[in-house]
Design a protein around this motif. Sequence first.
Motif, short mmCIF file in Angstrom:
data_model
loop_
_atom_site.label_atom_id
_atom_site.label_comp_id
_atom_site.label_asym_id
_atom_site.label_seq_id
_atom_site.Cartn_x
_atom_site.Cartn_y
_atom_site.Cartn_z
N GLN A 64 1.25 6.91 -6.71
CA GLN A 64 0.16 7.84 -6.97
C GLN A 64 0.57 9.28 -6.70
O GLN A 64 0.19 10.20 -7.44
N SER A 100 -12.43 -3.15 -6.88
CA SER A 100 -13.00 -1.98 -7.54
C SER A 100 -11.90 -0.98 -7.91
O SER A 100 -11.89 -0.42 -9.01
N ARG A 101 -10.97 -0.80 -6.98
CA ARG A 101 -9.84 0.10 -7.22
C ARG A 101 -8.98 -0.39 -8.39
O ARG A 101 -8.53 0.40 -9.23
N GLU A 129 0.84 -1.21 0.00
CA GLU A 129 0.00 0.00 0.00
C GLU A 129 0.87 1.26 0.00
O GLU A 129 0.55 2.24 -0.68
N GLY A 181 -13.13 -3.71 -2.03
CA GLY A 181 -12.64 -2.35 -2.32
C GLY A 181 -11.45 -2.36 -3.24
O GLY A 181 -11.35 -1.54 -4.17
N GLU A 182 -10.51 -3.27 -3.02
CA GLU A 182 -9.32 -3.35 -3.85
C GLU A 182 -9.64 -3.80 -5.27
O GLU A 182 -9.01 -3.35 -6.23
N MET A 212 -1.38 -3.54 -7.13
CA MET A 212 -2.75 -3.79 -6.68
C MET A 212 -3.11 -5.27 -6.79
O MET A 212 -3.79 -5.84 -5.92
N ARG A 224 -10.67 0.29 -11.73
CA ARG A 224 -10.52 1.70 -12.15
C ARG A 224 -9.12 1.96 -12.71
O ARG A 224 -8.95 2.65 -13.70
N LYS A 225 -8.11 1.37 -12.03
CA LYS A 225 -6.73 1.57 -12.49
C LYS A 225 -6.50 0.88 -13.83
O LYS A 225 -5.78 1.40 -14.69
N GLN A 256 1.53 0.27 -10.72
CA GLN A 256 0.39 0.32 -9.78
C GLN A 256 -0.56 -0.85 -9.99
O GLN A 256 -1.03 -1.45 -9.02
#
Length: 428
Positions: free
Chosen positions: A46, A195-196, A39, A192-193, A73, A199-200, A69
């Motif tokens: 970022q 979904s993240r 993280e 959550g990860e 992730m 997006r990435k 990234q």
Amino acid sequence: MKLNKLFLSLLFIALANTAFAQQDSKQLKALKQKKEAIERQIELAQKNLNKTASGKKLTLGQINTIKAQVRLMQDKISTINSEMRSLDNQITENTGKVHNLQSRLSDLKKEYAGMIRFAQRNQNSYDKMMFIFAAKDFNQAYKRIKYLQQFGQYRKKQAAYIQGTEKDLNNQISVLDRDLKNKLNLLKQQEGEKSRLDRKKNEQAKVLTSLTRDERKYKQDIQKNRQQQVAIDRQMRAEIARIIAEEKRKEEARIKEAERLAAAKAKAEGKEPPATVTAKPKTTSQILRNSPENAKLSDAFESNKGNLPWPVASGVITSRFGPYSVGTAKGHNDGITYQTAEGASVRAVFNGTVSRVGDMFGKYYVLIRHGEYITIYQNLKSVSVSSGQAVSTRQTIGTAAINDGMPEVSFQISRSGVPLNPESWVAR
């Protein structure tokens, strides 16, 4: 006797469960630390991306950062999955412990109830006296007295075991509840990860589409970057060849001096000079290990494989060892590239001696020798060491420079002139 067997059984189970619990706890702790480290890397990348986001033109540094990234992730999700598997094992073990404790508690209570019923039937002094006086002889009477005394003590111990088992059961239920809550939190983290990551990945797809659509705009930058890297790698190989050649010259000079001294000694003693024997040529490795100090340093460096510190205190690997491609352009990386914080210190990864400090394209590079191993640090804004200087592990040798809008350091390891994959040598 039955109570002793039960107690020993409970003790063995408790010790075994404690050992397993400690192992699971260590594994969960290690996974949590790994997740936190990943993280921090994602956040650093970022942060660097945000600083360059205002630029209208996409840079190679941004492309590599987004790729890194995505990889980080994915690693984080994989680590969360490992955490959940480990936690599932722990929950299964703890559930088994609860069931065992419940079963043991039930057995203890049944035994205790039997003792209470027996005590109630023989609770007055007259019954006890009759029990004693009914003995056949004095020896049996004495044993019955001891039995009554031990029975009272046994009943007290049994009550204590019941209380202790109930306490253990309640504690184990609390641990199980905590594990279940932790698993629920991990499931939320995982969602959550994911979904993240989605997006990435969408961001990466847009970047790659932009790169493909406007590759002509980037082709010049890509070509310039590749040409510079090829020139730098050529220079690094030349520097290493120079170190090897210098050691060969020293070895030849040492042999000639030894021959001269042997001939002078023979002449002084009136003997024929010893015949010159052509020695078998030494390998590059042997030449670079030509002294006890260099041999010892080489062995120490090698024994630390997989545990060497990173050349930066914190960073993200944005370019890995081996072949790579950006758009249609392809190349080869003789080391790895760390993206780090702006102005970050660059550190020696092991004890050694600085063999060379130079500059190319307005940036510095440093070569440090560790016996037959050489570590190379490129893309430095400034240096704080000089050729011939001894350095120690984690000693600062310079600061990171900006490359393609990102603070980066390129790091290589060479053994006898052959590039090695640094990821196999540094700590994970």
